[in-house]
Motif scaffolding. Structure first.
Motif, PDB file in Angstrom:
ATOM      1  N   LEU A  35     -13.418  46.228  53.282  1.00  0.00           N
ATOM      2  CA  LEU A  35     -13.299  46.707  51.902  1.00  0.00           C
ATOM      3  C   LEU A  35     -11.924  46.400  51.330  1.00  0.00           C
ATOM      4  CD1 LEU A  35     -15.177  50.098  52.258  1.00  0.00           C
ATOM      5  CD2 LEU A  35     -15.951  48.065  51.005  1.00  0.00           C
ATOM      6  N   PHE A  36     -10.878  46.538  52.141  1.00  0.00           N
ATOM      7  CA  PHE A  36      -9.526  46.209  51.686  1.00  0.00           C
ATOM      8  C   PHE A  36      -9.429  44.736  51.302  1.00  0.00           C
ATOM      9  CE2 PHE A  36      -5.304  44.533  52.768  1.00  0.00           C
ATOM     10  CZ  PHE A  36      -4.556  45.178  51.795  1.00  0.00           C
ATOM     11  N   CYS A  37      -9.977  43.859  52.137  1.00  0.00           N
ATOM     12  CA  CYS A  37      -9.935  42.421  51.862  1.00  0.00           C
ATOM     13  C   CYS A  37     -10.723  42.086  50.602  1.00  0.00           C
ATOM     14  CB  CYS A  37     -10.459  41.630  53.056  1.00  0.00           C
ATOM     15  SG  CYS A  37      -9.340  41.633  54.475  1.00  0.00           S
ATOM     16  N   GLN A  38     -11.868  42.700  50.420  1.00  0.00           N
ATOM     17  CA  GLN A  38     -12.661  42.460  49.213  1.00  0.00           C
ATOM     18  C   GLN A  38     -11.880  42.893  47.973  1.00  0.00           C
ATOM     19  OE1 GLN A  38     -16.725  42.523  48.978  1.00  0.00           O
ATOM     20  NE2 GLN A  38     -16.499  40.989  50.560  1.00  0.00           N
ATOM     21  N   LYS A  39     -11.225  44.058  48.058  1.00  0.00           N
ATOM     22  CA  LYS A  39     -10.433  44.556  46.927  1.00  0.00           C
ATOM     23  C   LYS A  39      -9.269  43.611  46.636  1.00  0.00           C
ATOM     24  CE  LYS A  39      -7.451  48.141  47.096  1.00  0.00           C
ATOM     25  NZ  LYS A  39      -6.998  49.534  47.256  1.00  0.00           N
ATOM     26  N   LEU A  40      -8.588  43.173  47.679  1.00  0.00           N
ATOM     27  CA  LEU A  40      -7.456  42.261  47.512  1.00  0.00           C
ATOM     28  C   LEU A  40      -7.906  40.934  46.904  1.00  0.00           C
ATOM     29  CD1 LEU A  40      -4.421  42.249  48.052  1.00  0.00           C
ATOM     30  CD2 LEU A  40      -4.898  41.301  50.302  1.00  0.00           C
ATOM     31  N   MET A  41      -9.062  40.445  47.324  1.00  0.00           N
ATOM     32  CA  MET A  41      -9.611  39.201  46.768  1.00  0.00           C
ATOM     33  C   MET A  41      -9.922  39.379  45.286  1.00  0.00           C
ATOM     34  SD  MET A  41     -10.560  36.026  47.290  1.00  0.00           S
ATOM     35  CE  MET A  41     -11.062  35.636  48.946  1.00  0.00           C
ATOM     36  N   THR A  42     -10.539  40.489  44.930  1.00  0.00           N
ATOM     37  CA  THR A  42     -10.876  40.760  43.527  1.00  0.00           C
ATOM     38  C   THR A  42      -9.621  40.840  42.670  1.00  0.00           C
ATOM     39  OG1 THR A  42     -12.894  41.912  44.162  1.00  0.00           O
ATOM     40  CG2 THR A  42     -12.025  42.395  41.978  1.00  0.00           C
ATOM     41  N   ALA A  47      -6.059  38.414  38.715  1.00  0.00           N
ATOM     42  CA  ALA A  47      -4.707  37.981  38.341  1.00  0.00           C
ATOM     43  C   ALA A  47      -4.688  36.494  38.002  1.00  0.00           C
ATOM     44  CB  ALA A  47      -3.729  38.284  39.471  1.00  0.00           C
ATOM     45  N   ALA A  48      -5.400  35.694  38.796  1.00  0.00           N
ATOM     46  CA  ALA A  48      -5.453  34.250  38.549  1.00  0.00           C
ATOM     47  C   ALA A  48      -6.137  33.927  37.227  1.00  0.00           C
ATOM     48  CB  ALA A  48      -6.189  33.547  39.686  1.00  0.00           C
ATOM     49  N   ASN A  49      -7.024  34.798  36.792  1.00  0.00           N
ATOM     50  CA  ASN A  49      -7.729  34.598  35.524  1.00  0.00           C
ATOM     51  C   ASN A  49      -7.037  35.286  34.350  1.00  0.00           C
ATOM     52  OD1 ASN A  49      -9.833  32.944  36.477  1.00  0.00           O
ATOM     53  ND2 ASN A  49     -10.897  34.726  37.295  1.00  0.00           N
ATOM     54  N   GLY A  50      -5.810  35.734  34.569  1.00  0.00           N
ATOM     55  CA  GLY A  50      -5.029  36.313  33.492  1.00  0.00           C
ATOM     56  C   GLY A  50      -5.402  37.732  33.115  1.00  0.00           C
ATOM     57  N   LYS A  51      -6.219  38.367  33.925  1.00  0.00           N
ATOM     58  CA  LYS A  51      -6.596  39.746  33.636  1.00  0.00           C
ATOM     59  C   LYS A  51      -5.495  40.676  34.114  1.00  0.00           C
ATOM     60  CE  LYS A  51     -11.542  38.955  33.878  1.00  0.00           C
ATOM     61  NZ  LYS A  51     -12.790  39.271  34.563  1.00  0.00           N
ATOM     62  N   GLN A  52      -5.323  41.763  33.396  1.00  0.00           N
ATOM     63  CA  GLN A  52      -4.324  42.750  33.783  1.00  0.00           C
ATOM     64  C   GLN A  52      -4.795  43.456  35.047  1.00  0.00           C
ATOM     65  OE1 GLN A  52      -3.247  45.446  30.686  1.00  0.00           O
ATOM     66  NE2 GLN A  52      -1.690  46.454  31.901  1.00  0.00           N
ATOM     67  N   ILE A  53      -3.855  43.647  35.959  1.00  0.00           N
ATOM     68  CA  ILE A  53      -4.212  44.333  37.203  1.00  0.00           C
ATOM     69  C   ILE A  53      -3.364  45.589  37.339  1.00  0.00           C
ATOM     70  CG2 ILE A  53      -4.984  42.275  38.419  1.00  0.00           C
ATOM     71  CD1 ILE A  53      -2.266  42.244  39.837  1.00  0.00           C
ATOM     72  N   ASP A  54      -3.903  46.537  38.033  1.00  0.00           N
ATOM     73  CA  ASP A  54      -3.206  47.775  38.317  1.00  0.00           C
ATOM     74  C   ASP A  54      -2.400  47.564  39.590  1.00  0.00           C
ATOM     75  OD1 ASP A  54      -2.336  50.324  38.855  1.00  0.00           O
ATOM     76  OD2 ASP A  54      -4.346  51.210  38.990  1.00  0.00           O
ATOM     77  N   GLU A  55      -1.072  47.563  39.470  1.00  0.00           N
ATOM     78  CA  GLU A  55      -0.238  47.304  40.641  1.00  0.00           C
ATOM     79  C   GLU A  55      -0.428  48.339  41.730  1.00  0.00           C
ATOM     80  OE1 GLU A  55       3.789  46.121  40.099  1.00  0.00           O
ATOM     81  OE2 GLU A  55       3.323  45.024  38.269  1.00  0.00           O
ATOM     82  N   ALA A  56      -0.955  49.507  41.378  1.00  0.00           N
ATOM     83  CA  ALA A  56      -1.226  50.522  42.389  1.00  0.00           C
ATOM     84  C   ALA A  56      -2.253  50.017  43.393  1.00  0.00           C
ATOM     85  CB  ALA A  56      -1.719  51.810  41.727  1.00  0.00           C
ATOM     86  N   GLU A  57      -3.092  49.078  42.968  1.00  0.00           N
ATOM     87  CA  GLU A  57      -4.091  48.521  43.878  1.00  0.00           C
ATOM     88  C   GLU A  57      -3.441  47.680  44.977  1.00  0.00           C
ATOM     89  OE1 GLU A  57      -7.671  46.803  42.148  1.00  0.00           O
ATOM     90  OE2 GLU A  57      -6.989  47.526  40.203  1.00  0.00           O
ATOM     91  N   LEU A  58      -2.203  47.281  44.773  1.00  0.00           N
ATOM     92  CA  LEU A  58      -1.528  46.411  45.734  1.00  0.00           C
ATOM     93  C   LEU A  58      -0.565  47.162  46.648  1.00  0.00           C
ATOM     94  CD1 LEU A  58      -0.727  43.431  43.355  1.00  0.00           C
ATOM     95  CD2 LEU A  58      -2.628  43.652  44.947  1.00  0.00           C
TER      96      LEU A  58
END
Length: 131
Positions: A35-42, A47-58
């Motif tokens: 699940l962690f790897c799937q989340k990290l991949m998403t 991020a690669a598609n320019g979408k805003q990401i929640d840094e808390a996810e990282l």
């Protein structure tokens, strides 16, 4: 009604990575690692598609130890055998792609020239943190 064969009769669990004549067996990921790897991949795809990401996810503590986490017991075996860090990283990314994606994605990365895949540092990016 359909009947299903026992999954253990045909399902390949684990990933075999050959290095210098030795095959390192990467054990199957547990659910938390998967699940962690799937989340990290998403997050990476977004991020690669320019979408805003929640840094808390990282900020997952597991990110600090991603290679050890995805390689499992093979990580310690590689360290004991003196495998170079560059090769361990290559194995770690391969295992990550296998866990988050599939065996074909992992195999494609495994066969790629690591030098060709590495981003080239430019004067503009030299010294700048990527985090």
């Amino acid at each position: 009604m359909a009947t299903f064969a026992d999954l253990n009769d045909f399902f390949r669990d684990g990933l075999d990575l050959p290095i210098g004549g030795k095959v390192y067996r990467v054990p199957p990921a547990d659910a938390a690692t998967g699940l962690f790897c799937q989340k990290l991949m998403t997050v990476g795809i977004n991020a690669a598609n320019g979408k805003q990401i929640d840094e808390a996810e990282l900020t997952d503590d597991g990110e600090k130890d991603l290679y050890r986490r995805v390689l499992g017991t093979a990580f310690d075996e590689m360290i004991e055998d003196g495998v170079s860090w560059a090769k361990i990283k290559h194995c770690g990314i391969t295992a990550f792609l296998w866990i988050a994606g599939d065996e074909d994605s992992a195999a494609k990365y495994w066969q790629a020239d690591p030098e060709a895949e590495a981003p080239k540092e430019t004067a503009r990016t030299a010294g700048r943190s990527t985090r």
